[in-house]
Design an enzyme around this catalytic site. Sequence first.
Site, mmCIF file in Angstrom:
data_model
loop_
_atom_site.group_PDB
_atom_site.id
_atom_site.type_symbol
_atom_site.label_atom_id
_atom_site.label_comp_id
_atom_site.label_asym_id
_atom_site.label_seq_id
_atom_site.Cartn_x
_atom_site.Cartn_y
_atom_site.Cartn_z
ATOM 1 N N SER A 145 42.087 42.033 41.061
ATOM 2 C CA SER A 145 40.925 41.584 41.841
ATOM 3 C C SER A 145 40.268 42.829 42.416
ATOM 4 O O SER A 145 40.944 43.847 42.625
ATOM 5 C CB SER A 145 41.377 40.672 42.985
ATOM 6 O OG SER A 145 40.333 40.494 43.928
ATOM 7 N N TYR A 158 47.264 39.293 49.770
ATOM 8 C CA TYR A 158 46.629 39.069 48.468
ATOM 9 C C TYR A 158 46.101 40.385 47.890
ATOM 10 O O TYR A 158 46.402 40.744 46.742
ATOM 11 C CB TYR A 158 45.494 38.059 48.617
ATOM 12 C CG TYR A 158 44.709 37.800 47.351
ATOM 13 C CD1 TYR A 158 45.191 36.920 46.382
ATOM 14 C CD2 TYR A 158 43.487 38.424 47.118
ATOM 15 C CE1 TYR A 158 44.475 36.682 45.214
ATOM 16 C CE2 TYR A 158 42.763 38.198 45.962
ATOM 17 C CZ TYR A 158 43.261 37.321 45.012
ATOM 18 O OH TYR A 158 42.544 37.089 43.868
#
Length: 252
Positions: A145, A158
């Site tokens: 990401s 995350y």
Amino acid sequence: MGRVAGKVALVTGGAAGIGRETAATLAREGAQVVIGDINIDGAEKAAADIGDAASAVRFDATDQQSIQDLVGAVLERHGRIDVIHNNAALVGPDAWFTDSTVIDTSVEMWDRAFATNVRSIFLVCKYALPHMVAAGGGSIVNMASIGGMRGSTALTAYGTTKAAVIGLTRYVAAQHGKEGVRCNAIAPGVIRTQQLLDAVPDLPQQALAGVASPRVGEPSDIANMVLFLASDDSAFVNGEVYRVDGGGMATT
Ligand SMILES: NC(=O)c1ccc[n+]([C@@H]2O[C@H](COP(=O)([O-])OP(=O)(O)OC[C@H]3O[C@@H](n4cnc5c(N)ncnc54)[C@H](O)[C@@H]3O)[C@@H](O)[C@H]2O)c1
């Protein structure tokens, strides 16, 4: 001939969102696809919608035995494993609203995020690599990401897992590139998937302001990059991270 004709692909987290679109794209381009997901009903529905080229297996990315069994199921069904899209991750409202700053994020959330997002990829690679190497190679596409390429005021666990995914990607490439295995990562910006819309309905509109593109990202934007990295079109690409963020990071 499809761009991945004759290849056997495993897509984790393929019951929904980006993984579902990727499974359909790889199947459309000629691959036999196994969808692994904790949501077996969703995975079976996705496979049924694709047709004969796809099947589903229940697995839990936090469970070592389950991952070993998943790889075993692909080999039992198809005898080989050429492409892996390591896509499953801890996403959704329960994660988005409790994964916060370093001070406020719980140790439990940190450990869950690492188990689901990083340890799972390590284990899929651990069990699949010997078979890929024995067959002369393969392509692994890991889901990172842009959150793993910069800092942020929230989503500490995350984002840090996604940075670790990028690191692991390079280690697999360095260790197995000579044996024909390629391992690359994709770093998406905001992609309009249902889980994201459920968690933060106006995030796509917010994200639009920050991209150098007339629209926000769609699952097909990522699926097309997976297809490129899975196919022989990317034969000399290894250990790389591709941002697919509509130019978002280029504008900041
Ligand atoms: N949507 C975005 O904006 C975005 C941006 C950057 C990166 N990503 C990454 O893309 C990937 C897919 O995201 P998405 O938006 O399509 O999410 P999604 O929720 O639509 O799909 C995730 C899938 O993973 C499965 N899954 C979750 N936990 C699991 C577990 N323990 N074991 C097995 N399967 C499990 C879910 O059941 C689901 O089918 C993730 O790695 C995510 O971090 C998404």
